[in-house]
Scaffold this motif. Sequence first.
Motif, mmCIF file in Angstrom:
data_model
loop_
_atom_site.group_PDB
_atom_site.id
_atom_site.type_symbol
_atom_site.label_atom_id
_atom_site.label_comp_id
_atom_site.label_asym_id
_atom_site.label_seq_id
_atom_site.Cartn_x
_atom_site.Cartn_y
_atom_site.Cartn_z
ATOM 1 N N ASN A 9 0.848 -1.188 0.000
ATOM 2 C CA ASN A 9 0.000 0.000 0.000
ATOM 3 C C ASN A 9 0.891 1.249 0.000
ATOM 4 O O ASN A 9 1.341 1.692 1.060
ATOM 5 C CB ASN A 9 -0.905 -0.029 1.241
ATOM 6 N N PRO A 10 1.153 1.847 -1.172
ATOM 7 C CA PRO A 10 2.068 2.988 -1.246
ATOM 8 C C PRO A 10 1.387 4.289 -0.833
ATOM 9 O O PRO A 10 0.153 4.370 -0.768
ATOM 10 C CB PRO A 10 2.448 3.023 -2.727
ATOM 11 N N PRO A 11 2.171 5.324 -0.571
ATOM 12 C CA PRO A 11 1.587 6.622 -0.195
ATOM 13 C C PRO A 11 0.736 7.207 -1.314
ATOM 14 O O PRO A 11 1.019 6.997 -2.507
ATOM 15 C CB PRO A 11 2.815 7.498 0.065
ATOM 16 N N GLU A 12 -0.288 7.946 -0.923
ATOM 17 C CA GLU A 12 -1.075 8.669 -1.917
ATOM 18 C C GLU A 12 -0.228 9.809 -2.493
ATOM 19 O O GLU A 12 0.645 10.362 -1.811
ATOM 20 C CB GLU A 12 -2.342 9.232 -1.287
ATOM 21 N N THR A 13 -0.485 10.127 -3.735
ATOM 22 C CA THR A 13 0.185 11.243 -4.393
ATOM 23 C C THR A 13 -0.866 12.063 -5.150
ATOM 24 O O THR A 13 -2.062 11.749 -5.119
ATOM 25 C CB THR A 13 1.250 10.760 -5.394
ATOM 26 N N LYS A 14 -0.402 13.046 -5.844
ATOM 27 C CA LYS A 14 -1.299 13.849 -6.684
ATOM 28 C C LYS A 14 -1.953 12.987 -7.761
ATOM 29 O O LYS A 14 -3.075 13.244 -8.200
ATOM 30 C CB LYS A 14 -0.473 14.970 -7.332
ATOM 31 N N PHE A 15 -1.240 11.924 -8.165
ATOM 32 C CA PHE A 15 -1.709 11.095 -9.274
ATOM 33 C C PHE A 15 -2.197 9.711 -8.830
ATOM 34 O O PHE A 15 -2.699 8.946 -9.642
ATOM 35 C CB PHE A 15 -0.584 10.931 -10.297
ATOM 36 N N THR A 29 -1.084 8.340 4.003
ATOM 37 C CA THR A 29 -0.713 9.756 3.869
ATOM 38 C C THR A 29 0.703 10.023 4.368
ATOM 39 O O THR A 29 1.090 11.173 4.568
ATOM 40 C CB THR A 29 -1.704 10.645 4.642
ATOM 41 N N SER A 30 1.479 8.956 4.558
ATOM 42 C CA SER A 30 2.876 9.101 4.979
ATOM 43 C C SER A 30 3.772 9.162 3.736
ATOM 44 O O SER A 30 3.297 9.383 2.616
ATOM 45 C CB SER A 30 3.276 7.920 5.869
ATOM 46 N N THR A 31 5.039 8.916 3.924
ATOM 47 C CA THR A 31 5.988 8.903 2.795
ATOM 48 C C THR A 31 6.545 7.521 2.530
ATOM 49 O O THR A 31 7.407 7.349 1.673
ATOM 50 C CB THR A 31 7.166 9.856 3.080
ATOM 51 N N LYS A 32 6.028 6.501 3.267
ATOM 52 C CA LYS A 32 6.553 5.134 3.145
ATOM 53 C C LYS A 32 5.414 4.155 2.871
ATOM 54 O O LYS A 32 4.298 4.355 3.347
ATOM 55 C CB LYS A 32 7.270 4.729 4.441
ATOM 56 N N PRO A 33 5.693 3.081 2.127
ATOM 57 C CA PRO A 33 4.646 2.083 1.877
ATOM 58 C C PRO A 33 4.312 1.287 3.137
ATOM 59 O O PRO A 33 5.116 1.193 4.060
ATOM 60 C CB PRO A 33 5.274 1.159 0.821
ATOM 61 N N ARG A 34 3.114 0.738 3.152
ATOM 62 C CA ARG A 34 2.749 -0.274 4.147
ATOM 63 C C ARG A 34 2.809 -1.628 3.446
ATOM 64 O O ARG A 34 2.175 -1.822 2.399
ATOM 65 C CB ARG A 34 1.339 -0.040 4.671
ATOM 66 N N ILE A 35 3.552 -2.579 4.018
ATOM 67 C CA ILE A 35 3.748 -3.882 3.381
ATOM 68 C C ILE A 35 3.381 -4.972 4.382
ATOM 69 O O ILE A 35 3.899 -4.986 5.503
ATOM 70 C CB ILE A 35 5.211 -4.058 2.909
#
Length: 335
Positions: A208-214, A311-317
């Motif tokens: 689950n990667p961080p959300e971004t603008k895209f 909403t962080s800068t790191k993925p959840r794995i």
Amino acid sequence: MLDQREIKITDKGRIGLYYLKKIWQYHQQLKINPAKAEKIEWTYINGVFNALGIGIEPTIKYLMNSNDSFDEFENWIVENGRISRPIIEQFNAIVSGKYSCELRAEEKVFSQSELEQWEKDGYIILRNAIPKVDCEKTINLIYDTIGANNSDPSTWYADHPLKQGIMIQLFNSPILDRNRFSERIRLAYQQLWNRKDLLVSMDRVSFNPPETKFYKFPGPNLHWDVSLKKPIPFGLQGLLYLCDTDENQGAFTVIPGFHKNIEAWLNQLGKDENPRDNNLLNQFNKKPIGAKAGDFIIWNQCLPHGSSPNTSTKPRIVQYINYQPLDMEYQTEWI
């Protein structure tokens, strides 16, 4: 062609799984003379298919629509399933009655206070379920599998054939099996089930990667993986955090305590209201659960649960792992 010889539950082919050949023969008999087909309890059919990682519906459809030999059926399983030798050995041992059910005091991993919290909230955290080094090995496997790089966020969002939203269809690996057969995870499930004859699941992993603008979190939001037909049988689910995970890092999320009033909540819904409508759960307080790499979360299957926006800068794995008995109750009607 149908094998007319009597097949024992311990008769096996090259896959080496008890009951498999008997299940194949049973479905061949059903097509010729259903009245004379020797019935097999559903729990064993379901257990065999779960152990092999093959879907129940497509497998029964294959068996009923083909006249393939048992060897050809095993070839089909190898092509479509997920063969794990440790899981096969565990299944055979349980069918053979080699697991006693009584738990000894030294086999219990949760304290009385932890169990009280479990009863109240419907989830529990097993700390340090696996070593950090195994978490790192598993993370490296996942990155290698999807062609991503831990230090290059631009690689976290690329399409890959094994990606389904935040889920990754990765099942077979020695390190995944090592995690599945963690003694502490097994003992945790045994304590909560209060029995030892449990089978481990063949589940996948999640990234689950961080959300971004895209990129926005695709779900799953709060949901259940069980039928809501009452009464809902007791069941457990679990996931392993492979990296340190903060609450805002796409953390696993539940509505604590919902398992205690789910049937009352279902009873008060209007006849036109769908209990799986996520909007109906907005009145309840959601709890994202942060934990460390190697920690394992188990929850009652009656809890609404899901992942959350990162909403962080790191993925959840994470890796999903479950243990359940062969005779676990199911509601066959899906609601």
